[in-house]
Structure formats: structure tokens, C-alpha cells
Enzyme design. Sequence first.
Site, short mmCIF file in Angstrom:
data_model
loop_
_atom_site.label_atom_id
_atom_site.label_comp_id
_atom_site.label_asym_id
_atom_site.label_seq_id
_atom_site.Cartn_x
_atom_site.Cartn_y
_atom_site.Cartn_z
N TRP A 1 0.75 -1.24 -0.01
CA TRP A 1 -0.02 0.03 0.23
C TRP A 1 0.88 1.25 0.03
CZ3 TRP A 1 -4.34 -0.29 -2.15
CH2 TRP A 1 -5.15 -1.41 -1.77
N ASP B 1 -1.41 6.44 6.47
CA ASP B 1 -2.34 5.57 5.93
C ASP B 1 -2.69 4.59 7.04
OD1 ASP B 1 -4.04 3.90 5.03
OD2 ASP B 1 -2.81 3.38 3.06
N LYS C 1 -12.61 -1.43 7.15
CA LYS C 1 -11.94 -2.47 8.02
C LYS C 1 -12.34 -2.69 9.45
CE LYS C 1 -8.52 -2.00 4.70
NZ LYS C 1 -8.72 -3.34 3.73
#
Length: 360
Positions: free
Chosen positions: A102, A172, A196
Site C-alpha cells: 500500500w 495511511d 476494515k
Amino acid sequence: MTERVFNFSPGPAMLPEPVLREAQRDLIALPDYGMSILEVSHRGKALAEILATAESNLRQLLNLPDQYHVLFLQGGSRLQFSMVPMNLLAGGTADYILTGSWGQYALAEARREGRINVAYDGAAGNYNRLPEKADLKLTPGAAYAHFTSNETIQGVQFPSEPDTDNVPLVCDASSDFLSRPLDVPRYGLIYACAQKNAGPAGVTVVILRDDLVARSSDKLPGMLNYANFVKEHSLYNTPPVFGVYIVKLVTDWLLRDIGGLAKMQQLNQEKARLLYDAINRSNGFYKGHAQPAARSLMNVTFRLPSDEQQEKFLAGAKERKLVELKGHRSVGGIRASIYNAMPRAGVEALTQFMDEFRSG
Ligand code: PMP
């Protein structure tokens, strides 16, 4: 009543059952409003109350100082990969710390927007560890330093913030947001897609320090400019109403049923320990991807001795209603995602299956 399984998906992932029940109950009509959340005006009182409560719950959970804004945006974390550099670079250079896939994706988008320095890249070790302070090649006076607190694919998590001297951290936090307390004053900006730990897909939470808002140029497209969302309190356009409502219910649950983020962290540590213990006692049958110091409490990644055994493992797990355990194609193996809403019983069922499978 349809039976629920233990869903180890990396996201969208399990939501707490009390949240689902509350959403189901109110789907025909919110108490006192006579209409459902899917039908209310975004300029009306019902949404104003839900937005205000979602924000104040987040402020309470994260102990947010007053100079931080809470924004509810759309476009997922992928849009933040662009919005962050578009708004915050302001002609400067940003440092990116890469500890997994990511971070690589975030870097690729940031490079389109301006000068970026890769302060650390763990690719050579297949992203299985975290940098030491001495590994970071930081830019003096950088606009910000970006890192991914939890790399969802590799299962590598920073146990605490990296030390970037006085450069504001941009994080992030998509896959560990609300799983533990944060030292917020170290951050300039925190972003997290909700799917999530915080809610459903479609809403992305951005927490932004007030002094950074001035960096956003008014030449930016309106929808990509943080300053517009700050000014309009997330109502610059129609916000993701249903997503914000579920974030409100999830944060209610964290405060009311769990008792805050320190308690949530303790429960998450206990669940992760059960799984890593099962890996540790397997005499190398299960091999963890991340080095022990970098092991994620959210995504537990490991391999079996062969692809064939792995397929058998996945099939056997499914029979026990333990699903979505296949690792990401770029890493392979197994990935058990155990976010806030995964009950301890689900992890216990998985570790019991791991022990039984190993001893044949
Ligand atoms: N960052 C991380 C750490 C993620 O886990 C994900 C989603 N798996 C993303 C970014 C991308 O999020 P979205 O799909 O909401 O754009």
C-alpha cells in the site's frame, strides 16, 4: 435465522453484531424521524445529529486535540493517495516510508503530484520488517513524512509511530484505525477507509491538523480540496450518509460495549497472541511472513509447507465456517484478518483448527 460465519476477510470485513442489529432495526425508520437513514436529506436534522455524534465519538476515542478537523470523505484511501500530495506538498518535498504494497501504491500516486523522496523501502526483504531510525533517509524540512501504519497485504505493523524528527506525519491508517490509541499530536494527517475497522466501504475518515489546511491551493478541483470540506464540515457535497451512520454506530459500540481504544488494543493483542502462538508452536509447519517485531495485530500472514497443503487447509477451514483466509496473490499463503469486530471465539476456533490440521 441465517447463521453467521467467522469472516477473516481483509476488508470489507466483519462488523460488530450489535451494529448490524441496530442498523437493521432502524432501516425502516430512525427513532423519532419516521424515515430511514437512506432517505433523509443531507441538510436535515437527522444527519446533522449523526455527523455530530460520529465526530464527537471519534474525538473522544482518539483524544483528539481541538486543532484537528474530522472529515468524512468518499473515494476510499486510494483517493487520499492523491489528495494528500495535491493539498500538502505546496511545492515542497515529501518523504515516503515503504513497508509494503500500500505504501508503494501511495508513492506511485504522490509522484504524479510533485517531488517525493523514498526515505525507506523494505522491498529487498520482501516487506517483512520495519525500519530503524538509522534506516530512514529523511529530507530536512520535508512537507510531510508518509507511512502506512499497518500493511494489510504483508501483515506488517508499526507498533508505534516512526521517528521523523519534527516533520508532520501523514499516516495511511486504513487497516488499523480505531484498533488502538494514537499519539495524535505527532500527526499532521491521518486517513482511513472505513471498511476494515470503522464501518462500511464508501466513507473515508480524514483527521487533519488545522495549520495544514492553509496549504491547500484554491486552484485544486473543489472536490479534491480539504479546505472546502473543513469549511463545510463534511457537507461540501452530499456525504456518504449511510457510511457515516454506520461509523457512528461502530464508534458508539467502541465507547459503550468495549470501553475505549486502550481496551480494544488489549483485546486485539490477546487475539493476535493466540494466532502467533499457534504459529510459534508449530515447529516451522506454519511460517509467519513478518519478522516477530513487525507482526501485525490485524492481519496475520503465514505459509504452509506446500500449495497443496494450503488448499486443503482453506477447504478444511471453510467446513468449520472459517472463511476468507486466502492470502493476497502477491504474498501467497494464508492471511487471517482479525479486526476489532472479529470475536475472540473466531480466533480460538482458527487456532484449534491450525493445531489439528498440523498434527493430521
Ligand atoms: N491502504 C491500505 C493500508 C489498505 O488496506 C487499503 C485497502 N485494502 C487501501 C489503502 C485502499 O483503500 P480503498 O480500496 O478504500 O481505496
